[in-house]
Structure formats: structure tokens, C-alpha cells
Design a protein around this motif. Structure first.
Motif, short mmCIF file in Angstrom:
data_model
loop_
_atom_site.label_atom_id
_atom_site.label_comp_id
_atom_site.label_asym_id
_atom_site.label_seq_id
_atom_site.Cartn_x
_atom_site.Cartn_y
_atom_site.Cartn_z
N UNK A 1 -30.60 22.69 -27.00
CA UNK A 1 -30.88 21.84 -28.15
C UNK A 1 -30.04 22.21 -29.39
N UNK A 2 -29.88 23.50 -29.74
CA UNK A 2 -29.03 23.79 -30.91
C UNK A 2 -27.60 23.26 -30.76
N UNK B 1 -26.69 20.66 -28.96
CA UNK B 1 -26.76 19.20 -29.07
C UNK B 1 -26.83 18.77 -30.54
N UNK B 2 -27.52 19.54 -31.35
CA UNK B 2 -27.61 19.22 -32.77
C UNK B 2 -26.26 19.38 -33.46
N UNK B 3 -25.49 20.39 -33.05
CA UNK B 3 -24.14 20.58 -33.58
C UNK B 3 -23.25 19.40 -33.18
N UNK B 4 -23.37 18.97 -31.94
CA UNK B 4 -22.60 17.82 -31.47
C UNK B 4 -22.95 16.56 -32.26
N UNK B 5 -24.25 16.38 -32.55
CA UNK B 5 -24.67 15.21 -33.32
C UNK B 5 -24.05 15.22 -34.72
N UNK B 6 -24.04 16.38 -35.35
CA UNK B 6 -23.44 16.49 -36.68
C UNK B 6 -21.95 16.14 -36.63
N UNK B 7 -21.26 16.66 -35.63
CA UNK B 7 -19.84 16.38 -35.47
C UNK B 7 -19.60 14.89 -35.26
N UNK B 8 -20.40 14.27 -34.40
CA UNK B 8 -20.23 12.83 -34.15
C UNK B 8 -20.52 12.00 -35.40
N UNK B 9 -21.48 12.41 -36.19
CA UNK B 9 -21.77 11.68 -37.42
C UNK B 9 -20.61 11.78 -38.40
N UNK B 10 -19.97 12.95 -38.47
CA UNK B 10 -18.79 13.11 -39.32
C UNK B 10 -17.63 12.26 -38.82
#
Length: 69
Positions: free
Chosen positions: A9-10, A12-21
Motif C-alpha cells: 500500500x505505501x 501504491x500511494x507513491x505511485x498515485x502521487x506520481x500519476x497525479x503530478x
């Protein structure tokens, strides 16, 4: 389909932040096709994040022990 464990999960959260950027940049640059691809990936990633939360909070069925005679 890939099964993701709660320990991921941590990441995946990093990946989500990157995708949002990346999506923010795509919007700024006007890359419509890129925005659509990122939106799809974000939806699928959110589902995986929900799955890890569900798995982490679910009880594990161990079954009934066998009786020794």
C-alpha cells in the motif's frame, strides 16, 4: 489479475502521487490522450488501493480444527 498485498500500500500511494503530478502536467501541456490514459490508470490504481485496505482489515478464516479421537 494481479493480487496486491497490504504491504504494498505505501508504494501504491507513491505511485498515485506520481500519476497525479503527471496528470497535472498533461493538463498544462494540453495532452488529451495522455490525460485519458492517466485517468484510466488512476482508476485502476484506486481499486488496488481499496483492495489492499480490504485485505488488511479482513479476518482470516482458519477453519475448524479436527477432533482427535
Amino acid at each position: 489479475m494481479l493480487q496486491v498485498g497490504p504491504k504494498m500500500q505505501p508504494r501504491l500511494l507513491v505511485l498515485r502521487t506520481d500519476l497525479q503530478q503527471r496528470r497535472d502536467r498533461a493538463v498544462t501541456e494540453g495532452w488529451r490522450g495522455e490525460i485519458e490514459g492517466i485517468d484510466l490508470t488512476l482508476r485502476l490504481l484506486e481499486e488496488k488501493i481499496r483492495q489492499t485496505t480490504t485485505v488488511a482489515n479482513s479476518p482470516v478464516a482458519l477453519g475448524m480444527p479436527a477432533l482427535r479421537v
